[in-house]
Design a protein around this motif. Structure first.
Motif, short mmCIF file in Angstrom:
data_model
loop_
_atom_site.label_atom_id
_atom_site.label_comp_id
_atom_site.label_asym_id
_atom_site.label_seq_id
_atom_site.Cartn_x
_atom_site.Cartn_y
_atom_site.Cartn_z
N GLU A 89 0.83 -1.21 0.00
CA GLU A 89 0.00 0.00 0.00
C GLU A 89 0.86 1.25 0.00
O GLU A 89 0.58 2.24 -0.70
CB GLU A 89 -0.92 -0.02 1.22
N ASN A 90 1.96 1.23 0.76
CA ASN A 90 2.84 2.39 0.86
C ASN A 90 3.69 2.59 -0.39
O ASN A 90 3.93 3.72 -0.82
CB ASN A 90 3.76 2.25 2.08
N PHE A 111 -3.18 2.77 -4.05
CA PHE A 111 -4.39 2.26 -4.70
C PHE A 111 -4.85 3.23 -5.80
O PHE A 111 -4.64 4.45 -5.68
CB PHE A 111 -5.50 2.08 -3.67
N PRO A 112 -5.48 2.66 -6.84
CA PRO A 112 -5.68 1.22 -7.08
C PRO A 112 -4.39 0.56 -7.52
O PRO A 112 -3.49 1.22 -8.03
CB PRO A 112 -6.73 1.19 -8.18
N MET A 113 -4.33 -0.75 -7.33
CA MET A 113 -3.18 -1.52 -7.81
C MET A 113 -3.69 -2.81 -8.47
O MET A 113 -4.85 -3.19 -8.30
CB MET A 113 -2.19 -1.83 -6.69
N GLU A 161 -8.96 -3.61 2.07
CA GLU A 161 -9.82 -4.77 2.26
C GLU A 161 -9.81 -5.67 1.02
O GLU A 161 -9.67 -6.90 1.13
CB GLU A 161 -11.25 -4.31 2.56
N GLU A 162 -9.95 -5.07 -0.16
CA GLU A 162 -9.91 -5.85 -1.40
C GLU A 162 -8.53 -6.46 -1.61
O GLU A 162 -8.42 -7.59 -2.10
CB GLU A 162 -10.27 -4.96 -2.59
N LEU A 163 -7.48 -5.74 -1.26
CA LEU A 163 -6.12 -6.25 -1.41
C LEU A 163 -5.93 -7.52 -0.59
O LEU A 163 -5.42 -8.52 -1.08
CB LEU A 163 -5.12 -5.18 -0.98
N THR A 164 -6.37 -7.49 0.67
CA THR A 164 -6.24 -8.65 1.55
C THR A 164 -7.02 -9.84 1.00
O THR A 164 -6.51 -10.97 0.93
CB THR A 164 -6.73 -8.32 2.96
N GLU A 165 -8.26 -9.58 0.59
CA GLU A 165 -9.12 -10.65 0.09
C GLU A 165 -8.56 -11.28 -1.18
O GLU A 165 -8.44 -12.52 -1.29
CB GLU A 165 -10.52 -10.10 -0.17
N GLN A 166 -8.20 -10.46 -2.18
CA GLN A 166 -7.75 -10.98 -3.46
C GLN A 166 -6.35 -11.61 -3.37
O GLN A 166 -6.07 -12.60 -4.06
CB GLN A 166 -7.75 -9.86 -4.52
#
Length: 488
Positions: free
Chosen positions: A316-317, A321-323, A343-348
């Motif tokens: 993230e740093n 986002f987006p990435m 949240e989407e990063l963790t899930e995907q």
């Protein structure tokens, strides 16, 4: 041009079949030690005895010494002659023999196969597998039932073993297909200088070339004196028949396409896509590291191997986002997702890391289109703009039963920006001198490489929109020059 010799101990062994000047005796083959009349010679060794120091053994030994491509090879003969080696080779045939109907304890079943074919449909898959493991024109296989069926013996046999007319007829038909010659009756065939195999997958939902484009490749090749044949994964053992291999199905290091490339190269064929290009292009992790090492501009890129809170926070740093997250071996936008927040990063990341132990995280760059520059032998061949699907961020959108693609615009390479052409050439040169499609994003003065594809799409009415038939002619002409350079 290539040529076949069929070597037998006596011409009477070939009596049931159509006579040919290319069927010669072992003694005749011995006399042809300095035969340079053909650029490439293949030998089908049908001598009666492959045992050590027998004529069949010496035929393959001398063929390899002369640089001829021979079936069976000396290695195969040795494997068949050493029980320990053949047992190792047979370890993965149990699944096939276990499908056979149960037998009586101690019962034996013997059958013959020719070039992987046999008359018994129940034994067809086993015959094909054994031919793949022990590439020999004629094999005799003995199965034995001890609580379950198992392969007891595999040995090479001579033509004299085929006494059943049905087996003789089946052998002749199979041999005709295997050798691209007619052995039971004469057949006129236009003479071509070279033979090119084009590997395709009729069931591929997104093939690199559509049917119309494949026909154009064939037409261009024929005009240049190259005979073409479309082959599939079932034709693996036939590669030695050809002078070149053109892979026109989606490639992967994990499937048969890579094995085809490796075997074709071992047989001395000219290959596009070559195995090294497949290896370098199909893994995005490798490609990203290669481009970074050589300081070729790419979007900000980070490789991750665990979805820990610390690792994702670092992403993230560093990227923000987006990435975009990518699995290493995705194709046609598969295995690629865009995430908008933590949240989407963790899930995907958790989902994708179940498919691969490593992922690529990249900065998202919005553009209306991606450039695709076709590079052949380190020269630009075509330039396309692939536009994003409406209301979607990629040029492909995969839904449950359908795949959508955006529009396109095909240009002459001289109309593409110089910076785009230059970076495409630099990236392609890192891969090799084959045929590549370099995907590029351009935002203002910033030009970056997205990926390099080892088997770029060539579809009728798309990539050939500007060059037309000339596009296919240029690719086939390159094949011709490569085969000539190898002294084919």
């Amino acid at each position: 041009m290539s040529h076949f010799y069929v070597v037998v101990d006596s011409l009477t062994d070939w009596k049931p079949y159509y006579s040919s000047q290319d069927v010669i005796t072992f003694d005749d083959y011995l006399e042809r030690v300095n035969d340079r009349s053909k650029k490439r010679i293949r030998v089908i060794n049908l001598c009666r005895d492959y045992r050590y120091l027998k004529t069949g053994y010496y035929c393959s030994l001398l063929a390899e010494a002369r640089g001829h491509h021979v079936l069976p090879s000396l290695m195969t003969i040795n494997d068949l002659g050493r029980k320990s080696l053949s047992s190792i080779q047979l370890t993965d045939t149990s699944q096939l023999v276990n499908r056979l109907p149960l037998g009586n304890e101690g019962e034996q079943l013997t059958f013959r196969c020719w070039f992987g074919k046999t008359l018994n449909p129940a034994l067809a898959k086993l015959a094909a597998k054994l031919f793949e493991k022990f590439p020999t024109p004629l094999l005799e296989i003995t199965l034995q039932f001890k609580q379950h069926w198992q392969v007891k013996q595999v040995k090479g046999v001579s033509l004299k073993a085929l006494v059943d007319p049905a087996e003789q007829e089946a052998f002749a038909e199979t041999f005709e297909k295997f050798s691209l010659q007619m052995w039971r009756k004469s057949k006129t065939r236009k003479a071509y200088r070279y033979d090119l195999a084009i590997l395709v997958n009729p069931d591929d939902p997104l093939p690199p070339s559509d049917d119309a484009a494949l026909k154009q490749f064939k037409k261009a090749a024929n005009q240049l004196g190259i005979a073409t044949e479309f082959i599939t994964r079932k034709d693996y053992m036939r590669l030695a028949e050809f002078d070149g291999l053109f892979i026109r199905e989606t490639t992967s290091v994990e499937d048969h396409t890579y094995q085809f490339a490796k075997k074709a190269e071992a047989e001395g064929l000219m290959v596009i896509d070559d195995a090294l290009s497949i290896l370098r292009c199909t893994n995005k992790i490798y490609l990203a590291d290669l481009l970074n090492t050589h300081k070729i501009p790419t979007p900000k890129t980070v490789i991750i191997n665990q979805p820990s809170e610390q690792a994702l926070l670092k992403l993230e740093n560093e990227i923000g986002f987006p990435m975009v997250l990518k699995i290493p071996d995705g194709s046609f936008s598969r295995g690629v997702v865009k995430v908008e927040n933590a949240e989407e990063l963790t899930e995907q990341a958790k989902i994708l890391l179940k498919q691969s132990v490593m992922l690529l995280a990249q900065e998202y760059m919005y553009t209306q289109y991606d450039w695709r520059i076709g590079i052949l032998n380190n020269k630009p061949l075509f330039a396309c703009r692939y536009y994003m699907v409406d209301d979607h961020w990629q040029i492909y959108k995969h839904e449950s039963q359908d795949t959508q693609s955006g529009g396109f615009e095909t240009l002459p390479t001289f109309e593409a920006p110089k910076a785009v052409i230059d970076i495409a050439l630099k990236a392609a040169k890192l891969i090799g001198n084959g045929f590549y499609g370099v995907d590029i994003k351009q935002s203002g003065d910033r030009v970056v490489i997205i990926e390099v594809n080892d088997n770029p799409s060539i579809d009728s009415g798309v990539e050939d929109k500007y060059l037309g038939e000339e596009l296919y002619h240029e690719i086939m002409k390159d094949f011709l020059l490569r085969m000539e350079s190898l002294g084919r």
